[in-house]
Write a protein that holds these residues in place. Structure first.
Motif, PDB file in Angstrom:
ATOM      1  N   PHE A 146     -31.796  55.862   8.970  1.00  0.00           N
ATOM      2  CA  PHE A 146     -30.593  56.401   9.622  1.00  0.00           C
ATOM      3  C   PHE A 146     -30.827  57.852  10.014  1.00  0.00           C
ATOM      4  O   PHE A 146     -31.364  58.635   9.245  1.00  0.00           O
ATOM      5  N   SER A 147     -30.387  58.204  11.247  1.00  0.00           N
ATOM      6  CA  SER A 147     -30.460  59.600  11.701  1.00  0.00           C
ATOM      7  C   SER A 147     -29.077  60.135  12.026  1.00  0.00           C
ATOM      8  O   SER A 147     -28.381  59.557  12.859  1.00  0.00           O
ATOM      9  N   PRO A 148     -28.687  61.243  11.396  1.00  0.00           N
ATOM     10  CA  PRO A 148     -27.480  61.930  11.822  1.00  0.00           C
ATOM     11  C   PRO A 148     -27.840  62.831  13.004  1.00  0.00           C
ATOM     12  O   PRO A 148     -28.453  63.877  12.824  1.00  0.00           O
ATOM     13  N   MET A 149     -27.514  62.366  14.201  1.00  0.00           N
ATOM     14  CA  MET A 149     -27.951  63.108  15.389  1.00  0.00           C
ATOM     15  C   MET A 149     -27.313  64.492  15.419  1.00  0.00           C
ATOM     16  O   MET A 149     -26.174  64.675  15.006  1.00  0.00           O
ATOM     17  N   ASP A 150     -28.087  65.463  15.926  1.00  0.00           N
ATOM     18  CA  ASP A 150     -27.660  66.869  15.997  1.00  0.00           C
ATOM     19  C   ASP A 150     -27.401  67.432  14.594  1.00  0.00           C
ATOM     20  O   ASP A 150     -26.516  68.281  14.406  1.00  0.00           O
ATOM     21  N   ALA A 151     -28.214  66.989  13.635  1.00  0.00           N
ATOM     22  CA  ALA A 151     -28.031  67.403  12.239  1.00  0.00           C
ATOM     23  C   ALA A 151     -28.042  68.916  12.073  1.00  0.00           C
ATOM     24  O   ALA A 151     -27.281  69.476  11.288  1.00  0.00           O
ATOM     25  N   THR A 152     -28.913  69.587  12.841  1.00  0.00           N
ATOM     26  CA  THR A 152     -29.052  71.033  12.623  1.00  0.00           C
ATOM     27  C   THR A 152     -27.828  71.817  13.098  1.00  0.00           C
ATOM     28  O   THR A 152     -27.688  72.978  12.780  1.00  0.00           O
ATOM     29  N   ARG A 153     -26.960  71.182  13.887  1.00  0.00           N
ATOM     30  CA  ARG A 153     -25.726  71.885  14.265  1.00  0.00           C
ATOM     31  C   ARG A 153     -24.509  71.244  13.588  1.00  0.00           C
ATOM     32  O   ARG A 153     -23.380  71.405  14.029  1.00  0.00           O
ATOM     33  N   SER A 154     -24.784  70.474  12.539  1.00  0.00           N
ATOM     34  CA  SER A 154     -23.684  69.833  11.813  1.00  0.00           C
ATOM     35  C   SER A 154     -23.313  70.683  10.595  1.00  0.00           C
ATOM     36  O   SER A 154     -24.129  71.446  10.092  1.00  0.00           O
ATOM     37  N   ASP A 155     -22.099  70.504  10.111  1.00  0.00           N
ATOM     38  CA  ASP A 155     -21.666  71.172   8.885  1.00  0.00           C
ATOM     39  C   ASP A 155     -22.471  70.596   7.708  1.00  0.00           C
ATOM     40  O   ASP A 155     -22.509  69.374   7.518  1.00  0.00           O
ATOM     41  N   THR A 156     -23.109  71.464   6.938  1.00  0.00           N
ATOM     42  CA  THR A 156     -24.024  70.970   5.901  1.00  0.00           C
ATOM     43  C   THR A 156     -23.314  70.106   4.860  1.00  0.00           C
ATOM     44  O   THR A 156     -23.844  69.082   4.419  1.00  0.00           O
ATOM     45  N   GLY A 157     -22.111  70.500   4.498  1.00  0.00           N
ATOM     46  CA  GLY A 157     -21.361  69.722   3.499  1.00  0.00           C
ATOM     47  C   GLY A 157     -21.096  68.307   4.000  1.00  0.00           C
ATOM     48  O   GLY A 157     -21.319  67.311   3.286  1.00  0.00           O
ATOM     49  N   TYR A 158     -20.673  68.215   5.262  1.00  0.00           N
ATOM     50  CA  TYR A 158     -20.392  66.901   5.850  1.00  0.00           C
ATOM     51  C   TYR A 158     -21.685  66.096   5.994  1.00  0.00           C
ATOM     52  O   TYR A 158     -21.732  64.895   5.707  1.00  0.00           O
ATOM     53  N   LEU A 159     -22.735  66.774   6.393  1.00  0.00           N
ATOM     54  CA  LEU A 159     -24.031  66.109   6.545  1.00  0.00           C
ATOM     55  C   LEU A 159     -24.460  65.485   5.210  1.00  0.00           C
ATOM     56  O   LEU A 159     -24.895  64.325   5.161  1.00  0.00           O
ATOM     57  N   CYS A 160     -24.294  66.242   4.118  1.00  0.00           N
ATOM     58  CA  CYS A 160     -24.653  65.728   2.784  1.00  0.00           C
ATOM     59  C   CYS A 160     -23.834  64.477   2.453  1.00  0.00           C
ATOM     60  O   CYS A 160     -24.365  63.505   1.904  1.00  0.00           O
ATOM     61  N   GLU A 161     -22.562  64.533   2.825  1.00  0.00           N
ATOM     62  CA  GLU A 161     -21.677  63.407   2.541  1.00  0.00           C
ATOM     63  C   GLU A 161     -22.159  62.147   3.288  1.00  0.00           C
ATOM     64  O   GLU A 161     -22.232  61.055   2.714  1.00  0.00           O
ATOM     65  N   VAL A 162     -22.521  62.325   4.574  1.00  0.00           N
ATOM     66  CA  VAL A 162     -22.990  61.188   5.381  1.00  0.00           C
ATOM     67  C   VAL A 162     -24.294  60.630   4.806  1.00  0.00           C
ATOM     68  O   VAL A 162     -24.453  59.420   4.644  1.00  0.00           O
TER      69      VAL A 162
END
Ligand SMILES: [Zn+2]
Length: 502
Positions: free
Chosen positions: A137-153
């Motif tokens: 799985f890839s969270p696209m545009d990860a580097t411009r995502s909120d880190t907390g939300y990214l961790c949750e995903v």
């Protein structure tokens, strides 16, 4: 020492380079070389995006042994099902699904909120897991995502069954210290992160794709997504040869290596150049023409005394041998086939016969036949397509006080025709004659001549790009006579257009 997996996306992201599209045959040829190179995973395409991609994944999966074969799929049911359909007969397979996680993408592109994006991601990972064991799985545009939300995903998709989580720097925005810190944050903050491999997918918009990928390795990433020659969207992807050789050369720092057989690097690079028509700049690290050329007298002096004075990589390590004399006019079919085997080419009997015939012809024109010459012959053979047009004869008059004139004889669908034209030069004259006999409406976008080996008797290789009704095709031709090579390349491209029209 850790082993970093190499996930090659030359056939998917690389193919998204403007003008670099490949047909199924060409993709299979690249995939076979990637297998020889020893990549762990091949992203062979994006199954739902086109019938060609679908076919390529299926065919590569059927013909290749070794690497895991992967299809990309958006986080949508129909995408995942299509990926499965393409992969279902492949023994080692992976579905790679992705969804944006940055607010900027969610708000403007998807018009959904974070909860909805999380839900879709989890559901689609679960769906993919009903088909295959191996899901990325890839969270696209990860580097411009909120880190907390990214961790949750990330935590949620790992729970849902993803065994690889790939962090893309989709827009090539990050810098090494920041990207390394992001990988570290995931390792520190995502509870179940040990259940998955962290992968990275970096773009080169700021020239930092390789540096960012290496920073990620230092912070625990276990897979790198990259392409041969760094081709890809916009400024391209992380370059396979650079990242692999950085890891190999500085094992002391990274304490990690890859499964790559580095001696196949140069050949992979040349093949991708030939097939995509995207040349490598001379000063490109590792595979550029000048990467191992030492010009300074002081350096040359040092090198002659001791190689390691100015050379951090031995050219042989990447398969760059001093082109050695291997075959000549008197070499037989057996020697030719043996050399092909050593070079890793497996041809059918018909392909071998026709390649050998052309080898003999070449040996008549040229005293020394080098590996590169053989590779040119063979790749012409392997990428051969049904021919609506073939060149029978070519006669040129050119010189300082001559009007350049070309007489070309072609077979056009079983009929022999001949035409004479004048031009600004012999190539121009030959092209005019061919264009008028084939009634082509295409326009010439690019014309490039390159010498394959040294010497005035070297094979000249010509690469052309033609455009017709929005379609772009590339043609290649190799011959010791560059006018003949030019005509062959043009005819090759016209044949490809003819195939596409059918
Ligand atoms: Zn990409």
């Amino acid at each position: 020492m850790r082993t970093i997996k190499i996930f090659d996306t030359t056939l998917r992201d690389g193919e998204q380079s403007p003008g670099a599209s490949m047909n199924v045959n060409e993709k299979v040829q690249v995939a076979k070389q990637l297998a020889r190179l020893g990549v762990d995973i091949i992203e062979a395409g994006f199954a739902i995006s086109s019938p060609g991609d679908f076919e390529a994944i299926k065919t590569i999966g059927a013909e290749l042994e070794g690497p895991v074969i992967c299809s990309l799929a958006r986080a949508r049911e129909e995408d995942i099902k299509k990926a499965w359909e393409a992969l279902k007969d492949v023994p080692k397979r992976r579905i790679h699904t992705f969804h944006s996680t940055s607010d900027i993408h969610l708000k403007y592109q998807f018009r959904i909120n974070r909860e909805e994006a999380l839900k879709r991601s989890v559901n689609m990972v679960k769906l993919a897991r009903t088909f295959v064991e191996d899901v990325e799985f890839s969270p696209m545009d990860a580097t411009r995502s909120d880190t907390g939300y990214l961790c949750e995903v990330i935590e949620a998709v790992i729970d849902a069954g993803a065994s690889t989580v790939n962090i893309p720097d989709t827009v090539g925005y990050s810098i090494p210290s920041e990207f390394g810190a992001l990988i570290k944050a995931l390792r520190d903050r995502v509870k179940n992160i040990d259940k998955a491999v962290i992968s990275v997918h970096c773009h080169n918009d700021l020239g930092l794709a390789v540096a960012n990928s290496l920073a990620a390795v230092l912070n625990g990433a276990g897979q790198i997504e990259c392409t041969v020659n760094g081709i890809g969207e916009r400024a391209g992807n992380c370059s396979m040869e650079e990242v692999v050789m950085a890891l190999r050369t500085r094992r002391d720092i990274f304490n990690a290596d890859t499964n790559i057989n580095t001696e196949e690097i140069m050949r992979s690079s040349r093949l991708v150049t030939k097939i995509t028509g995207m040349s490598v700049q001379p000063n490109k690290a590792i595979v550029g023409d000048n990467a191992f050329a030492h010009e300074s007298g002081i350096h040359q002096d040092g090198l002659l005394k001791e190689k390691s004075t100015y050379e951090i990589i031995k050219p042989e390590t990447i398969g760059l041998h001093k082109t050695k004399l291997i075959l000549g006019k008197h070499s037989g079919r057996h020697a030719f086939k043996a050399r092909l085997d050593e070079l890793g080419y497996k041809l059918s009997d018909t392909e071998l016969n026709s390649a050998f015939e052309r080898f003999k012809k070449l040996a008549d024109q040229k005293k020394n036949i080098y590996d590169e010459d053989i590779e040119a012959l063979v790749s012409e053979e392997v990428t051969r397509i049904p021919e609506s047009y073939s060149i029978i004869d070519l006669n040129i008059v050119a010189g300082i006080n001559q009007k350049p004139t070309a007489t070309v004889k072609l077979r056009v669908d079983e009929e022999l025709i001949e035409k004479t034209e004048h031009g600004d030069g012999p190539v121009d004259a030959a092209y005019k004659a061919i264009a008028s006999m084939t009634n082509t409406k295409s326009s010439l976008l690019k014309f490039e001549v390159k010498s394959i080996t040294g010497g005035t008797d070297a094979l000249g290789e010509v690469m052309v790009s033609l455009e017709e009704g929005g379609r772009v095709v590339r043609g290649h031709g190799a011959d010791t006579d560059i006018i003949v090579a030019s005509a062959k390349a043009y005819i090759n491209a016209l044949n490809k257009l003819a195939v596409r029209r059918k």
